[in-house]
Every structure is written in C-alpha cells, then in structure tokens.
Design a protein around this motif. Structure first.
Motif, short mmCIF file in Angstrom:
data_model
loop_
_atom_site.label_atom_id
_atom_site.label_comp_id
_atom_site.label_asym_id
_atom_site.label_seq_id
_atom_site.Cartn_x
_atom_site.Cartn_y
_atom_site.Cartn_z
N GLU A 156 -54.66 -15.85 -52.63
CA GLU A 156 -55.60 -14.99 -53.38
C GLU A 156 -54.99 -14.45 -54.67
OE1 GLU A 156 -54.83 -14.70 -50.22
OE2 GLU A 156 -56.64 -14.64 -49.00
N ALA A 212 -56.38 -15.08 -58.07
CA ALA A 212 -57.55 -14.37 -58.59
C ALA A 212 -57.21 -13.65 -59.89
CB ALA A 212 -58.07 -13.39 -57.55
N LEU A 270 -57.03 -6.73 -53.97
CA LEU A 270 -55.96 -7.72 -54.11
C LEU A 270 -54.61 -7.11 -53.77
CD1 LEU A 270 -55.34 -10.60 -54.73
CD2 LEU A 270 -55.20 -10.07 -57.16
N ILE A 311 -58.55 -21.57 -54.18
CA ILE A 311 -58.23 -20.44 -53.30
C ILE A 311 -58.98 -20.58 -51.99
CG2 ILE A 311 -58.33 -17.93 -53.00
CD1 ILE A 311 -58.20 -17.57 -55.95
N HIS A 357 -61.26 -13.89 -48.12
CA HIS A 357 -61.66 -12.86 -49.09
C HIS A 357 -62.27 -13.42 -50.37
CE1 HIS A 357 -59.47 -9.90 -46.70
NE2 HIS A 357 -58.44 -10.73 -46.69
N VAL A 358 -62.43 -14.75 -50.44
CA VAL A 358 -62.76 -15.37 -51.71
C VAL A 358 -64.06 -14.84 -52.32
CG1 VAL A 358 -63.67 -17.52 -52.63
CG2 VAL A 358 -61.43 -17.46 -51.64
N LEU A 386 -63.61 -11.36 -53.69
CA LEU A 386 -62.74 -11.35 -54.87
C LEU A 386 -63.48 -11.89 -56.09
CD1 LEU A 386 -59.32 -12.57 -53.42
CD2 LEU A 386 -59.73 -10.39 -54.57
#
Ligand code: NA
Ligand code: NA
Lengths: 297, 438, 176
Positions: free
Chosen positions: A74, A77, A97, A278, A285-286, A289
């Motif tokens: 992640e 990001a 994050l 990712i 969590h994509v 995010l």
C-alpha cells in the motif's frame, strides 16, 4: 540520539530536504533530540532501508514507499496520490496509510518530503501523438505496468548503463522524475520530454515504531513541529520542477504534448495500472486508499 | 564508538583471521558477524546482515562475471587457446626470453577475448608455466609475465570490472571500456621490454631454445591467420553488439559467451564433454569471486555504517587538496586498500566519496576511471590478498613457494606503478580514444 | 574427474553409502551451478535477439538472471569448499612447523564451522520472520520473499557440515 539513514546519495536532489531537516532538528533540538545520519545507500542498500527501520537497525529513514513495497504494498499509494499532503492529513488518507505501515511493518510514516513532483517519459525519438507502441523504454517496477499498458516494451537497465543504452539505441527513452536528469548526465542523450507527467514522486520520513513509542511528549511535539515545517517546504518542489523544465529547454530538450483528447486516457491508464498493482498484492485497503488519495477519472 | 576504533576493530579482526589462514570469504563473513552485532545492533543486526548478503549477489550488473569467464573457459577447454598460443609462438623465434614474450603476447590477445583476469591467468598459467619451468626458466620470468598480463584483461575490453566501475561510478561504460585499450597496450609493451632486457642482461634466466625457424613467411604466418585472427570476431561481437545498440554493455557479455561457443563449433572443436567442462570450470572460477563478493560487499556496508569509512575519508577532505593531489591521494588509497581487499569491495568503499570529490574538483571521470582500473589492477598483484597471486598459487607445481610468487610479481608491480604515473602525466593515453569515438 | 581427485584429497570414502551420497550431493551442487550459468547466457541472448527482431522482450529475464546468479553462488559455495577452491592467505601458515599447522588448521576449521552455523541459524530466523511478515517480492515475478533466503540456508548449512567434517577428519588423523 536517533540513528538515521537515507536511501538516496548524499548529493542527490531527494536528499537535500532531509539534510536541511536534520540540520534544523539538531540546531533547534539541543537537549531534546539529536539525529545522527550514519550514511546513504553505501551503508544500507536502498531496498533494505524499510526493513532496517522495521527491525530497529536504524530509528529513522529518508526513503520512499517504492523501496519497501515488499513489506507494505500500500505504500505505493503515496506515489499515486493526486491530493496534496495537507489534503491527505485532513481527509484521513495520511492516518490510514500510517496505520497500515504501523500494523504491517512496525513503521511510523512521519511525513512527506517530496510532494507534487511528477514522473515523465523522456525519449530521444519523436513520439507521434502519444503513440508509444513498439518503443523500448527503460523502466522501474513502479511504472512498469503502465508502460506496458501503453504498448511500449519496458526494459530494466541499471542507472549506470542508461546513458550508453540511450546513446546506442538499446532503449528509446526512460521514465524519470521531472528533476534529476542533469545529475546523471542523461540530458545529452535526451531530445524530448512528454507532457503531461504522471504520478507523484514520493519521498518520506519513516520511523521505527518502538523508537516512536519511547519518545516523550515533549520530543514528539518537537518532532511534529519540525515535520510540519519540512512539509511546508514541499511547495518549493513545484518551483524546482518549473526551473528544471526551463533548464531542460535550455539543454534543447523539447516538449511533446499528448493531444488534449488523449490526456485523460493517458492518465487513466497510468493510475489504473498503478492501483491494480497494489490490489494484486494486497486487496484489503485498496478501495479506501484510492478514494482518499486519488481523483475520479 | 569513535570511527578510528571502529576501523581498528574491523580491520584488525580481518587481518587477524585472514592471517591465521581462514579463507578470505569466511574471514569477511566472520568479521561481518561481529561488525553486525556491534554496529547494526545485536540480533536485528545479524538479520540485516543476512538480508544484505543475499542482496549483494542478486544484481544484474554482476552477470558479466560468469559470462566473461565462460568466454575464456570455452576457448581453453576446446583446445582453441592452445592452438592460438602455438600460432603466436611460431612467429617468435630466437628472442631472449622467448616463452615469456609469448606469454605476454598471448595473454594480451586473450585479454581482448576474456573479461576475467582470473580465467586469463589460470589459462596462461596452465598452458605456459609447466613448459617454462621444464626448460629451466627462472620462476620470476616464468610466473611474473603470466600474472602481470592477466591483469591487462581488466583494462582491455571486455572487462567485467570496467563494466562494474562504470555502473557504480556513473561513468559512461562504453567510454571507460574504450579508454582502457591504450593503457593496456602500453602496459603490455612495457612488460615485453622488461622481459627482453632482463634476459639480454642475464641470459641464464631464460635458456635459449632451439625452436626451428620456419623456412618461409607463409608457413610462419599461416597458423596465426587460421587460429588467431578469426578469434577476434568474438571481440567484435562483444564490442560490436554494444556499439550497434543491439545489447546493453551487460548483455554484450552474453553475446560474447555465445560467440565463443559458436567459434569453437566453427572450428569443429566443441564436444559435449568440453562444453560441460567449460561450464563447470566457469562455475568454479566465478563462484569463488561471487562468494567473496557476498561477504565483502556486506563488509563494506558495515564499515560505512560504523562511520569508519567516512571518518577516514573526511580526514582527506579536511586537507583541501588540489585536483592533482586529490587524484594522487585517491590512487594511494586504492593501492593500500588493494593490498587487503578485492577490486569490487574497493569500488564499493571508495566511490561514494571519490566521485563527489572528483566532480567538485572538475576531474575528468573517464581519466579517473581508467586510473582507478590500473590502480585496482595493481591490487591483483600485491600481497597479502592478491587474487592473481592466489590463482598462480593454485596452478603452480608444489615446489613453487608463495614467497617466490610474490618475488615474481614484484618487478611487474613496479612497472605498473610506472604506467600509472605515465597516465597521470599524459591523460590523453586514457581519454584520447574515447574522445575520438564521440 | 576433478571431483574424484578432490574426493581422494578430502578423505571422503566413496565406498561407504553416506560417503557416496555426500560426494554426489557436492557434485550435484557444482553441476547445478554450471547449468544455471549456461542457462543464464542463453536467456540473456534470447532476450537480446527477440528484442532486436521485434518480438518484444522477455519481461522476467533480468529478474531471473539476478536470481540465477544468487542461487548459483550459494549452491556452489559448499562444493568449492569441498574442492578446496576458496582463496586463502597462507603466508603465516606455511612458515609454521607441521604440527603447528595442523593445530591452526583445526582452529580455523572450527571457527569457520561456527561462523557458517551462526549464519545458517540467522538465515532460518530471517526466513521465518519474513514468512510471518508475509512480504512479497513485488516485481514482474511475484512470490513470497522468504523463498529468497532458502539458497543461503542450504549453503550455510552445508558449509558448516563440510567444515565440521574437515575438523573431525583432521582430529582423527591427529589421534592416529
Ligand atoms: Na578483457
Ligand atoms: Na592485493
């Protein structure tokens, strides 16, 4: 005393802000905290910096999420952020994050020391209206999938060989941030820079979580004040990018502008490819995010 | 810990362990364990050491090492190398120190065909040394030229180390490779002159042999044209594929390896057995280097981390030297380091400091790069840790003692220092060809 | 052939079953490294040729080459020790009397055995830690990062065994 390393060479652009940060902390923080920089890539290889922070070999690092994407996928990001750090701190993107870093890799994401600089495609061939198919482009993992989606052939070439590879036509171009090609001497073999750029070159300060927990309130307050100061300096990045582009123009590097109608697609491809990477490694969590870091395309 | 104590601990331990006969790689591994515990911090430090060790050889830039070694081994085990040396020998008759001269000429030829100093020395040592000792050559004249000319392989392209230096220092690899050609040839000429003068003065060192002189020029030259000239197409494949833009400098090593195999096929010399032997020997020679690299790269990292490196080099910075003094200082450091560590570790340790210093002082990077290559080449011949001395030790027959090997290398070390001085005073020796190329 | 000769020098008994197995294992390490280097040359050439005739390029070739280099280095290191190929500085050693030489040799074998054993143990610990961490190698080839530690575990374990074997052999000879 905090032991620190940098993933970037001593005299490179992405080490400058860290140096000023360390100097300021050490002058203003007498009696509160001291940062001792033990070295750069010659002391800890860049791809190991994240792990060294995780295990406490060092307390603090000037590095990029790209280098510890193996630990925290992640972290990329940050590179795909289309919002400024101030916005991310306000909308909860930073907090999310940071928490992922703490949970997955025992790291605290203190702040961002490069914000708003983009990557560009540089070529020594005239690219016809943004058609990259069949081009050989030197790339690194962060934008490799994107180059492939453009129809180009991505090649991995060590930085020291890029000059020769350009000179001899092994590659037709390369991706690089909007600053720094003069440090490497690549301007001699570069004829064009493609506009617009893409992504958001991320360099940040990361701290070992145990070290962070051991700091007392006064130390944390001091550190947070210094981080706020160094992040406020990020606005200078945009001026640096402007100055660098003028310097590139002076070195006879022309601009190739992708036609207005195709810009949307170009950028959508870049971000879709990036986020998809990712997602493949860690889907949890994509979506959140992307909502917090990105813009809707 | 003050930097000088860190330096003393690391170097003291290294000299101690190496001195009592621990293999070099394991010496570094042992020092690394102690260094990681002390400087990187206990068990977390040891874990970091393991990670760095794996990372040290997971590097595309190192691929030319086995590939350039393979080039030499294939020529050696298919017998093409013997034929080529024989053809060179045919051309030379009735010279003082004939076989030493053949060693220098043959070694220089193979410097252009192989990128590994080790493969070169092992090969020339295997072919020429027994013959010379049998004919009563003095050990200095038998072993010296073979070791010395082995080092030329890292100056004349293909060169695994030049590729590595270029990539680590950010110097144009193509220019660096081309820049090494002239100094390499000058060095070979000096070696030749030395061998012939020594033998003229003291003919007892190298007994004259009654090599029959071929009656006409064609009989003399035919083997050379047949067995040596076509081999230069291998050299052309390496340099050509790079200059034509088909392959990056690293990739051109693979092209060279393939070209060598194809050449032996064309001569009808390749058998499955010789191919297998070449590959196994390639693994032997290159893994010795690569395994030392695992340990010494990590050693250099811990040395930096401990502050020892920057402490030592900041002493030099504080002197505020002129560019020329700076270059001389850098070379002096390399010569001292060369006594105890390998070429790649030398680059790893010094480049982060040398390149910023050199750039600030406006020193031509190609010139500096070639000088560094020559200075590092010297390290191959200087005791106690000199790779070529050890290779010679491994190929020399038992009665030869290490002391004799050191003595044999000594005059050539002096010659190389002379050549180094020459390039310092006449920079065009190094930068002339690369500038011409642009 | 070189192996048989080397085996004679290292005191391995090819007649005993474990001896023969050990010898074959060492032999296999060398052969694997040799094959890997050969494959590496072919892979890089294939990549260059495909790119230049316009067939695109092998995306994973650079990464594969890097792993080949690493695996070959670690796998072949015990074999080289078995062949006595690792370079050493024996200036001091040669100057000593034969009994002293043997005693020093015992000491260095033991020291190296300990060094390799510690490394093997630490590498296992790192592999476990990395596996628990769940880190992935995040390039063209995606796989769990702890796989990368396996060659070093294999290497250091075998190196420790080989040094221990040398130590015991030497001790046995000393006793006779
Ligand atoms: Na060479
Ligand atoms: Na040396």
């Amino acid at each position: 005393t905090l032991k620190a390393v940098s993933a970037f060479g001593h005299d490179t652009f992405f080490n400058q802000r860290f140096k000023t940060f360390v100097d300021k902390v050490n002058t203003e923080g007498k009696g509160i905290m001291k940062i001792q920089v033990v070295g750069g890539p010659e002391a800890i290889p860049p791809l190991e910096v994240g792990n060294a922070v995780r295990t406490g070999v060092v307390d603090l690092a000037n590095t990029t999420g790209v280098f510890h994407a193996n630990l925290v996928p992640e972290a990329l990001a940050g590179s795909f952020a289309e919002k400024s750090m101030a916005e991310l701190r306000a909308n909860g993107g930073y907090a999310l994050l940071d928490r992922i870093h703490r949970d997955k890799a025992n790291m605290v994401w203190l702040g961002r020391v490069s914000d708003g600089l983009q990557y560009h495609i540089y070529t020594n061939k005239k690219v016809d209206a943004g058609n990259f198919s069949g081009m050989k482009l030197r790339s690194v993992p962060v934008y490799r999938a994107f180059f492939q989606s453009l129809g180009a052939t991505p090649l991995q070439v060590p930085p020291g060989e890029v000059f020769t590879a350009l000179e001899r036509g092994v590659v037709d171009g390369y991706g690089w941030p909007s600053v720094g090609i003069f440090d490497l001497g690549w301007q001699e073999k570069t004829k064009y820079r493609v506009e617009p750029g893409f992504y958001n070159v991320e360099v940040g300060l990361y701290m070992n979580q145990n070290t962070w927990k051991k700091l007392d309130d006064a130390q944390r307050a001091f550190l947070e004040k210094q981080i706020a100061w160094v992040e406020a300096e990020n606005v200078k990045d945009l001026k640096a990018a402007e100055a660098e582009k003028a310097r590139q123009a002076g070195a006879k590097i022309d601009t190739i502008a992708i036609p207005e109608a195709e810009v949307r697609q170009f950028r959508a491809r870049a971000y879709d490819a990036g986020w998809k990477g990712i997602e493949q490694a860690s889907p949890q969590h994509v979506a959140k995010l992307r909502e917090l870091f990105g813009n809707v395309h | 810990m003050e930097w000088y104590w860190a330096l003393a601990l690391m170097l003291g331990l290294m000299f101690g362990l190496m001195g009592i006969g621990l293999p070099v790689a394991f010496t570094f591994l042992g020092v690394n364990l102690v260094g990681a515990w002390v400087f990187l911090g206990g068990e977390a430090g040891l874990a970091q050491l393991v990670r760095n060790s794996v990372g040290a050889v997971t590097s595309f830039s190192l691929t030319p090492i086995p590939l350039f070694v393979l080039m030499g081994e294939v020529l050696f085990h298919t017998g093409l190398a013997f034929r080529a040396i024989e053809a060179i020998e045919r051309l030379i008759a009735r010279l003082p120190g004939r076989l030493s001269v053949v060693s220098v000429l043959g070694g220089t030829t193979f410097a252009a065909l192989s990128g590994s100093t080790i493969a070169n020395t092992a090969m020339m040592g295997g072919v020429m040394l027994p013959e010379m000792l049998k004919r009563g050559y003095h050990p200095t004249l038998a072993m010296g030229p073979i070791m010395a000319v082995g080092g030329i392989a890292m100056l004349i392209p293909p060169s695994a180390l030049a590729v590595m230096l270029g990539s680590l220092a950010g110097i144009s690899i193509a220019q660096l490779l081309v820049g090494g050609i002239l100094p390499g040839l000058v060095m070979a000429a000096c070696f030749l002159a030395y061998v012939m003068i020594r033998c003229r003065i003291d003919p007892g060192l190298a007994p004259l042999d009654e090599a029959p002189r071929a009656p006409d020029a064609w009989t003399r030259w035919k083997p050379f044209v047949r067995d040596v000239v076509p081999l230069f197409s291998i050299f052309a494949a390496v340099v050509g594929s790079m200059l034509a833009g088909w392959a990056s400098p690293t990739e051109s090593a693979a092209i060279g390896a393939l070209a060598s195999v194809l050449a032996t096929v064309c001569y009808g010399a390749l058998t499955l057995r010789s191919l297998k032997k070449s590959l196994v020997e390639t693994a032997r020679v290159s893994v010795v280097i690569l395994f030392v690299l695992v340990a010494s790269t990590t050693f250099a990292q811990i040395l930096s981390f401990s502050g020892a490196t920057s402490g030592a080099l900041s002493l030099i910075n504080a002197l505020e030297l002129s560019p020329m003094m700076l270059v001389l200082g850098m070379l002096a450091i390399l010569l001292v380091l060369g006594c105890v560590i390998d070429q790649i570790s030398m680059m790893m340790i010094t480049l982060p400091f040398f390149m910023p210093l050199a750039n600030a002082a406006g020193i031509d990077p190609v010139w500096l790069g070639v000088l560094m290559l020559v200075a590092m080449e010297l390290g191959l011949l200087t005791p106690p840790f000199g790779l070529l001395l050890m290779v010679m030790q491994s190929v020399a027959p038992p009665p030869i003692q290490l002391r004799q090997i050191y003595a044999a290398a000594a005059p050539f070390v002096l010659i190389e220092i002379g050549v180094l001085a020459l390039i310092v005073t006449l920079p065009w020796l190094a930068v002339g060809l690369p500038r011409l190329m642009q | 052939m070189a192996l048989q000769q080397a085996a004679i020098g290292t005191g391995i008994t090819l007649r005993s079953r474990p001896g023969r197995f050990y010898h074959l294992l060492m032999n296999a390490c060398g052969t694997l490294a040799a094959l890997l280097f050969g494959g590496m040359a072919l892979l890089v050439c294939a990549d260059v040729v495909m790119r230049n005739v316009g067939l695109g390029s092998i995306a994973w070739s650079v990464e594969a080459t890097e792993y080949i280099l690493m695996v070959a280095t670690f796998v072949a290191a015990p074999w080289l020790l078995y062949l006595n190929d690792h370079i050493r500085v024996d200036v001091v050693l040669r100057a000593l009397s034969a009994p002293m030489q043997r005693r020093l040799e015992l000491g260095t074998d033991l020291a190296c055995c300990v060094i390799c054993a510690v490394l093997a143990w630490q590498t296992v610990a790192v592999a476990q830690d990395t596996a628990a961490q769940g880190s992935l190698v995040f390039k063209v080839l995606v796989f769990p990062e702890w796989w990368l530690n396996l060659p070093m575990v294999f290497s250091c374990t075998l190196l420790a065994v080989e040094f221990a074997r040398r130590f015991i052999n030497l001790l046995a000879r000393e006793a006779n």
